[in-house]
Structures are given as C-alpha cells and as structure tokens.
Design a protein around this motif. Structure first.
Motif, short mmCIF file in Angstrom:
data_model
loop_
_atom_site.label_atom_id
_atom_site.label_comp_id
_atom_site.label_asym_id
_atom_site.label_seq_id
_atom_site.Cartn_x
_atom_site.Cartn_y
_atom_site.Cartn_z
N ASP A 134 0.21 -6.98 6.52
CA ASP A 134 0.26 -5.63 7.10
C ASP A 134 -0.97 -4.84 6.69
O ASP A 134 -1.63 -4.21 7.53
CB ASP A 134 1.51 -4.89 6.60
CG ASP A 134 2.76 -5.25 7.40
OD1 ASP A 134 2.61 -5.83 8.49
OD2 ASP A 134 3.87 -4.95 6.93
N ASP A 135 -1.29 -4.86 5.39
CA ASP A 135 -2.44 -4.08 4.90
C ASP A 135 -3.71 -4.49 5.63
O ASP A 135 -4.49 -3.64 6.06
CB ASP A 135 -2.65 -4.31 3.39
CG ASP A 135 -1.53 -3.69 2.57
OD1 ASP A 135 -0.73 -2.93 3.15
OD2 ASP A 135 -1.45 -3.99 1.36
N GLU A 136 -3.91 -5.79 5.75
CA GLU A 136 -5.15 -6.28 6.38
C GLU A 136 -5.19 -5.94 7.86
O GLU A 136 -6.23 -5.59 8.41
CB GLU A 136 -5.28 -7.80 6.19
CG GLU A 136 -5.55 -8.22 4.77
CD GLU A 136 -6.86 -7.63 4.24
OE1 GLU A 136 -7.89 -7.83 4.88
OE2 GLU A 136 -6.81 -6.95 3.19
N MET A 167 0.84 -1.20 0.00
CA MET A 167 0.00 0.00 0.00
C MET A 167 0.88 1.25 0.00
O MET A 167 1.84 1.32 0.76
CB MET A 167 -0.84 0.02 1.29
CG MET A 167 -2.31 -0.13 1.08
SD MET A 167 -3.23 0.44 2.51
CE MET A 167 -3.70 -1.10 3.26
N ALA A 168 0.50 2.20 -0.83
CA ALA A 168 1.23 3.48 -0.80
C ALA A 168 0.93 4.17 0.52
O ALA A 168 -0.11 3.92 1.13
CB ALA A 168 0.78 4.35 -1.96
N HIS A 169 1.84 5.11 0.92
CA HIS A 169 1.69 5.64 2.28
C HIS A 169 0.38 6.39 2.49
O HIS A 169 -0.23 6.33 3.54
CB HIS A 169 2.89 6.52 2.65
CG HIS A 169 2.93 7.81 1.92
ND1 HIS A 169 2.31 8.92 2.39
CD2 HIS A 169 3.49 8.15 0.73
CE1 HIS A 169 2.49 9.92 1.53
NE2 HIS A 169 3.19 9.46 0.52
N ASP A 170 -0.09 7.11 1.40
CA ASP A 170 -1.34 7.86 1.60
C ASP A 170 -2.51 6.90 1.75
O ASP A 170 -3.47 7.16 2.46
CB ASP A 170 -1.58 8.86 0.47
CG ASP A 170 -1.36 8.24 -0.90
OD1 ASP A 170 -0.82 7.12 -0.97
OD2 ASP A 170 -1.76 8.87 -1.89
N LYS A 171 -2.39 5.74 1.06
CA LYS A 171 -3.44 4.74 1.20
C LYS A 171 -3.42 4.14 2.61
O LYS A 171 -4.46 3.86 3.19
CB LYS A 171 -3.21 3.63 0.16
CG LYS A 171 -4.52 3.09 -0.37
CD LYS A 171 -4.36 2.30 -1.64
CE LYS A 171 -5.58 1.40 -1.78
NZ LYS A 171 -5.34 0.03 -1.94
N VAL A 172 -2.20 3.96 3.13
CA VAL A 172 -2.10 3.41 4.49
C VAL A 172 -2.82 4.32 5.46
O VAL A 172 -3.67 3.88 6.25
CB VAL A 172 -0.62 3.25 4.92
CG1 VAL A 172 -0.54 2.83 6.39
CG2 VAL A 172 0.09 2.24 4.04
N THR A 173 -2.54 5.61 5.38
CA THR A 173 -3.19 6.52 6.34
C THR A 173 -4.69 6.59 6.10
O THR A 173 -5.47 6.69 7.04
CB THR A 173 -2.58 7.94 6.29
OG1 THR A 173 -2.34 8.26 4.92
CG2 THR A 173 -1.29 8.03 7.05
N ALA A 174 -5.11 6.48 4.83
CA ALA A 174 -6.56 6.54 4.56
C ALA A 174 -7.25 5.28 5.05
O ALA A 174 -8.37 5.33 5.53
CB ALA A 174 -6.80 6.73 3.06
N GLU A 175 -6.61 4.13 4.88
CA GLU A 175 -7.30 2.87 5.18
C GLU A 175 -7.05 2.34 6.58
O GLU A 175 -7.70 1.40 7.01
CB GLU A 175 -6.90 1.80 4.15
CG GLU A 175 -7.42 2.16 2.78
CD GLU A 175 -7.48 0.98 1.84
OE1 GLU A 175 -7.12 -0.13 2.24
OE2 GLU A 175 -7.88 1.20 0.69
N TYR A 176 -6.10 2.95 7.29
CA TYR A 176 -5.80 2.45 8.64
C TYR A 176 -7.06 2.52 9.51
O TYR A 176 -7.70 3.56 9.64
CB TYR A 176 -4.67 3.27 9.27
CG TYR A 176 -4.16 2.64 10.54
CD1 TYR A 176 -3.13 1.70 10.49
CD2 TYR A 176 -4.73 2.92 11.77
CE1 TYR A 176 -2.68 1.08 11.64
CE2 TYR A 176 -4.28 2.30 12.93
CZ TYR A 176 -3.25 1.38 12.86
OH TYR A 176 -2.81 0.76 13.99
N GLY A 177 -7.43 1.39 10.05
CA GLY A 177 -8.60 1.36 10.94
C GLY A 177 -9.94 1.43 10.22
O GLY A 177 -10.98 1.58 10.86
N SER A 178 -9.94 1.32 8.86
CA SER A 178 -11.20 1.50 8.14
C SER A 178 -12.21 0.40 8.45
O SER A 178 -13.39 0.57 8.21
CB SER A 178 -10.94 1.58 6.64
OG SER A 178 -10.31 0.39 6.19
N LEU A 179 -11.76 -0.74 8.95
CA LEU A 179 -12.69 -1.82 9.27
C LEU A 179 -13.01 -1.89 10.78
O LEU A 179 -13.50 -2.90 11.27
CB LEU A 179 -12.14 -3.16 8.78
CG LEU A 179 -12.01 -3.29 7.26
CD1 LEU A 179 -11.45 -4.64 6.88
CD2 LEU A 179 -13.36 -3.07 6.57
N VAL A 180 -12.68 -0.82 11.48
CA VAL A 180 -12.94 -0.79 12.92
C VAL A 180 -13.89 0.36 13.24
O VAL A 180 -13.74 1.46 12.72
CB VAL A 180 -11.60 -0.59 13.69
CG1 VAL A 180 -11.86 -0.29 15.15
CG2 VAL A 180 -10.75 -1.82 13.55
#
Ligand code: ADP
Ligand code: MG
Length: 696
Positions: free
Chosen positions: A249-251, A1-14
């Motif tokens: 890591d992504d998941e 995941m690109a870094h901006d995607k990491v920050t956008a998706e971090y915790g998205s399933l919580v």
C-alpha cells in the motif's frame, strides 16, 4: 504509515499536476494542461520546458536515469535505462534531458514480439510520450509512460490501440450526449481493476522448477484439504502477508495508485487487491505497475507472488475484474438514478452496451484468451467461456417491460428488517451480485470478470470501447434517419428494439451450471472454450472492418496481433512441456528409483531373516511400474512437443498443442502425481500442495 505520512507521501513519486503547476511557467502549464485534459497535440517548445522541469524534479527525488516505459505485445512492461549524464569538455558532467528525449525514444526493438510487422533489418521502433499518464520514479529511474510504434507508425504495443479506442468512444459518446442536449468537455472510460494473486513461501517457489519457469505447478497431487471449509475467504490475514500488504500500500500510494481494498480470497494463499477506479488507460498502467510491485515486494517478506491464472489444480485460479463505466466531465453515464425506467439517456447507453457485447462476444472472449486463462474459464469457479450479461433485479424488470412495450414499475428500495432493534436499518442492495456472470451490471458500472490475473487488460478495454463506440454511432444514425419524428419516442424505440434484438445475451441465472451451456447453445451464443478456438476471430472480415472503421487497429496490425498471440500460446506450451519432461527425468524418476531401491533393500533384508514383506513387495512393484510409465509418457510428450514445434502455420500449431500436446501433458502429470501419494515425503524432490498451500 501513519495517516499524516500517507497524505504527505501520496503521489510523491509521481510528477503530478501539482508539481507541474509549481514548476512550469504559467502559460506552459496551461498549454500542457490542454494537452493532457483535452487530448491535444504537444509542440516541441513546450516539451523542452516540461522535460527540464521533470528532470529537475526527478533529480531532487534521487533519480539518475530515465526510461521510456512501454507495453510490448507480450503484455508486460519494458524499459531501457538511459542516464541523464552529459560529459563536458572540462571533465565535469551535466545532468541533461531534452524535450526530444521526453517526446520520442528509439529502442532497438528487434526482439519484441511484432507478429511479423517488422523484419529485423528494419527493426526500428519508436516510443512516444503519453502525456495523459503521469511520469513516475521507480528505483531511481524517471519512467515516462509511452506508446510503442513501428517506423511506419503501426502499433507494436498494447497501449496505442487502447488510446485510439478511447478517442473513438469519446467521439461517438459525445454525439449521443449532444442529442440529449449535453456538450461535455471530456468523455472518458473509468476502470477499476481488482487483482487476484497467490502468495507462497519463497523457498517453496524456488524449489519448484515448474513455478520458477512457468508460474504454475505442472505436477502435484491433490492436497488433503482444499478450499472446502471456506475459511480463507475474508479470513484473518497472516502476519507476514499483512506486513507485505502494508508495504505494498505504501509503495503504491507513493506512486498515486489508489489502492483501497485488500482481503484474502477463496483459495488458500490467495489474496485480492482493488484500487479506486481511474481513467481507463491510466488504470491499466497502474495495474501493470501494481503487478510489478506485488512480485518485487513479496521477496522482502520471504514470499513469492504468483500472478498466474492457474498456479494450482484443485483450488480456484486467479482473475482480474475489469470494472468499466463511461463518464462525461465526471458524471457516470451508467448511473441509473432512482428511476431507471424513465432515465432515457441511461437506457440508451445500457442498450448500446448490451448490443456491443452480444454482437462482439467473439472479440470479447478473444480479448481474454491465453494459455493460462484457458484453465480458468469454464472451470466452475470463473465465468464460463460463454459471454452473457447479467442486469440484476433492478434493471431486468425494466428491460423486460420495455420489450413487452409496457412501462416498468419503479423498483422500490427495500428496507430490511434484521430483527435486532439496535442494528441500523439498511436498504437491500438492488443490484444483487451474480458472481457467475462474465459481464455483470453492478449498480452503476459493468464488471467484466473473464480477464486473467496476469493479463494486460488493454485488449479487453480496446474491444469494449470500440464495440460500444459502434453502438453509439448506430444510435446517432438511427435518430438521424428519423429526424422528422419526436426524439424521445425514437430513442425509446431504439432502446426497446435493441433489448429485443439482443435479448439472448441477457442471462441472470447460474452461469456455472451445465444447463446454461445447453441453453446458451440453443440461444445461439458462441462457446469458444480455448485460445486456438477464438484467436481467428481477430481476422474475421467483420471484425477487421469494425477496428478499421474506428481507427483503432488496421488489418495489418490485427494480423500482427493474431500472429503474436498465436505464437505466445505455442511458446508457453512448449516451455511447459519442456519443463515437465525435464522434471520427470531429472527429479521424479531418480527420486522414485531411489525410494523403490530402499524398499527393495528392505524386502530383501526381511527375506533373509525369514519375514514375508508382501506390502513392501507390492509397493516396490507399483513404484517400478510407475517409473516405467513416467519414462514412456515423458518420451511421448517430448516427441509430440517436437512435432508441434515443426508445424509452421501458427493456427495449426496451436491446434496441435491443444489437441495433442496438452493431453500428453495431462497423462504425464497423472502418472507422476500417482507416485507422489505413495512415496515417502523425504524422497519427494519438490514441495507438495499440502506444504505450499498451508504454510504457517
Ligand atoms: P467487488 O469485490 O464487490 O466486485 P470491489 O469494491 O472489490 O467490489 O471492487 C469494485 C471496483 O469497481 C473498485 O475498483 C471500484 O473503484 C470500481 N468502480 C466503482 N465504480 C466504478 C465506476 N463508475 N467505473 C469503474 N469502476 C468503478
Ligand atoms: Mg469484483
């Protein structure tokens, strides 16, 4: 995941604090925050509003079902999925989820281990929402972390006592802090769990009934090469493994699990993952989710993840390090600062830990006891079964000086000269690591290293939390009894006496050495080597009193845990013995018969044309003897296992497994492994260690 995607998706399933604030009316959000942050009870009106917001959020994320996610006594996680659908009279359907459904569930729980706490006819169990651990989405299912209790309110899971022990520790630690003039809002434990695991090719995994059914190899000759070259540790990561780790890591990040460090471990095919530490029970939940993701995602890469403590003989097994500390409103209470010798509050907490570990070494050992972990502890690659504490270069001199009633000199930070001007100067880490210690102070936290890789480490944390709570209370009592004296000198005396009285548990030497075993015996430290040795400690009167005093586990709950653990041990060994007999009879004996037949044919053919085939003849004889030995030993194992099953007392049954069945398993393995090394590769019915551990 690109870094901006990491920050956008971090915790998205919580369903995070952020989501709650956004979706809940302000007063509801404030009330819920109090429930979560201050550990306060929740009322049903609030729960209804939270349930509605949670459902709307989950539907937007594509969820169709919800589940109460819980941790029964077998240590893994359980879930039963209910859909949100509510059919309407007009034939349409609504997606509904009430506060009651959020707060409480009633799984038909008769098939979960309960150690005799419930008879099947009254097998009702309740799951109860744990608002302190956020809900999350997994495979289109909204998962609600819960505690699992019986109809009469007894804990049937791993989480309930963990939460209770956190309450007990918080209460006592706050009392200690108050004596130092602090009144923090919250005191919590912080836990960081380093997880070790193996990855092998899925096709090898599938080809071995022992791996599929028991998680470890029950047979297998020593590979030509082991871990002696030490090239795997921190080595470059295989592309397939690397791809797997990236997806992992992504998941995990989507689930707000702060996966931080990944690397190859010492054994071939062995790896480690460490997250950033979190509040204790949340860290345990997240470790369980991580273990589930490890297994599931590996198959996307043609890999199988082995979480067993001892998947292979001849190379290291896997553990899980429980990094533990205690924190008051975000301030780490085990942070020594630059002058630990003058940091009285730190010394009090440190002394409490040392006393807790010494007094309850049996329970600490018990908390990591399992058939799988018995292979690791004391096997010269993992901490021994003897519980001791390592304090390190910075702290040991302080403790020694205190015992001598001297004031320790500050440990100056040491600048290292690397001999190359271009390299930046660095300070020597003054908590140099002793890898052989089971309970090591590593700078500002303790690292408990005896836990097994596949264990639910709730048990370990329950024991540590409760034992430390007891010592905190002892400190408060000690001070109260001397209220007419100066607090600082009383506290100092408590620290000094505690270190003096529990000095025997402090050991900075090599824990793997044989000398330590002897010395530990002289010091009177218990060396409880196997699970059956240590499980009865759960029933000791003094231990029952400890858990009851702090409201963590009642006598009947402890008894149930004892029975469940004892049964688990016997059940695992029964399965292992069955699998061995099965493999011997259905795979190995037929393979060796077939191969020895080929050799015999070759001997006969050569005899016909007048060629003497002495080597083949000898080989054929050895193979035939091997078949006989395997057959005899398989029958013996089968018989002994049947005898073990007929023992009704759980403790005696475990002793029988340890003393009679395990040695019979070892003999059978040895007989088969001896054949493996003289049979052709083509005839051998399962992948060898050479194949499994050194794949490309
Ligand atoms: P090592 O391999 O040297 O033991 P790692 O960096 O792999 O170290 O793991 C250390 C673990 O300890 C990490 O999970 C880290 O977040 C955790 N940790 C650090 N500080 C604390 C603390 N105060 N409380 C609990 N765990 C901590
Ligand atoms: Mg570690």
């Amino acid at each position: 995941m690109a870094h901006d995607k990491v920050t956008a998706e971090y915790g998205s399933l919580v369903f995070s604090d952020h989501d709650m604030r956004k979706r809940l009316p302000k007063p509801t959000y404030q009330e819920l925050s109090r429930v979560i942050k201050d550990n306060k009870p929740i009322d049903l009106d609030i729960a209804n509003e939270v349930a509605h917001a949670m459902k709307e959020w989950a539907l937007e994320k594509g969820a169709t079902h919800f589940t109460h996610w819980f941790q029964p006594l077998n240590g893994i996680t359980s879930e039963k999925h209910d859909s949100f659908i509510t059919p309407q009279d007009d034939g349409s359907v609504l997606m509904a989820f009430s506060g009651k459904e959020l707060v409480q569930g009633e799984p038909d729980a008769s098939s979960f281990p309960n150690g005799g706490l419930r008879a099947t006819f009254e097998a009702r169990g309740y799951t109860v929402w744990d608002p302190m651990s956020p809900a999350f989405i997994k495979d289109e299912v909204l998962c609600i972390p819960t505690a699992f209790i019986s109809y009469t309110g007894e804990a049937l899971d791993k989480k309930t006592p963990l939460l209770r022990s956190e309450v007990a520790l918080e209460r006592q630690a706050k009392r200690v802090l108050e004596l130092f003039g602090h009144k923090p809002k919250r005191v919590v434990t912080t836990v960081g769990l380093e997880q070790e695991y193996f990855l092998i090719k899925e096709e090898d995994f599938e080809a071995r009934p022992d791996l599929r059914l028991t998680g470890r190899t029950l047979f297998g000759a020593e590979p030509c090469k082991g871990q002696e070259l030490e090239e795997h540790y921190f080595g470059a990561i295989r592309p397939s493994v690397n791809a797997f780790m990236k997806e992992l890591d992504d998941e995990l990040w989507k689930l707000a699990i702060p996966a931080k460090t990944k690397h190859n471990e010492v054994a071939p095919c062995q790896h480690e993952l460490a997250p950033v530490f979190e509040q204790g029970s949340l860290a345990v939940d997240n470790n369980l989710l991580t273990m589930e993701k490890l297994k599931l995602l590996a198959t996307n890469y043609g890999l199988a993840c082995l979480e067993h403590e001892r998947p292979f003989e001849y190379v290291n097994g896997s553990g899980k390090h429980d990094n533990w500390s205690i924190s008051a409103d975000g301030r780490n209470l085990l942070e020594p600062g630059p002058h630990p010798e003058d940091n009285l509050q730190f010394l009090v907490f440190l002394a409490c830990l040392v006393a807790a570990v010494d007094e309850h070494a049996d329970l600490i050992r018990m908390s990591v006891a399992s058939a799988g972990n018995d292979h690791r502890l004391g096997a010269n690659e993992a901490p021994p079964a003897i519980v001791s504490i390592f304090l390190g270069d910075a702290i040991t001199p302080v403790v020694e000086a205190l015992i001598r009633k001297e004031h320790a000199e500050a440990h100056e930070e040491e600048l290292m000269d690397l001999g190359v001007p271009a390299l930046p100067d660095i300070f020597r880490d003054n908590t140099d690591r002793n890898r052989t210690s089971p309970f090591a102070f590593t700078g500002n936290k303790f690292e408990f290293r005896m836990c097994g890789s596949q264990q639910n480490v709730s048990d370990a944390n329950v024991v540590i939390n409760t034992a430390v709570a007891e010592q905190c209370e002892r400190f408060c009592d000690y001070v109260a009894e001397r209220s007419d004296e100066d607090f600082v000198s009383v506290a100092m005396r408590f620290v000094r006496h505690t270190f003096r009285d529990h000095h025997r548990v402090i050991f900075d030497g090599n824990g793997y050495s044989h000398e330590w075993e002897k010395e530990a015996e002289q010091r009177g430290l218990p060396n409880l080597k196997t699970t059956p040795d240590v499980l009865p400690s759960l029933l000791d009167a003094s231990n029952v009193a400890l858990f009851e005093k702090y409201g963590v586990l009642s006598e009947s709950e402890l008894h149930a845990r004892y029975v469940a653990k004892a049964e688990q041990y016997a059940k695992l060994l029964n399965i292992e013995a069955n699998v061995m007999v099965h493999m011997a009879r259905h795979l190995f004996i037929p393979a060796i018969i077939s191969y020895s037949g080929d050799v015999a044919t070759s001997v006969a053919t050569k005899a016909e044309i007048g060629i003497d085939a002495t080597a083949e003849r000898d080989l054929c004889r050895t193979l035939t003897e091997g078949i006989g030995a395997i057959n005899t030993l398989a029958t013996a194992l089968d018989d002994k296992n049947a005898e073990a099953r007929s023992v009704s007392d759980p403790g005696k049954r475990d002793d029988f497994y340890r003393d009679v069945v395990i040695p019979a398993m070892e003999l059978l393995r040895d007989a088969v492994d001896k054949m493996e090394v003289i049979c052709s590769k083509e005839c051998w019915p399962v992948p060898s260690y050479n194949d499994m551990l050194f794949y490309v």
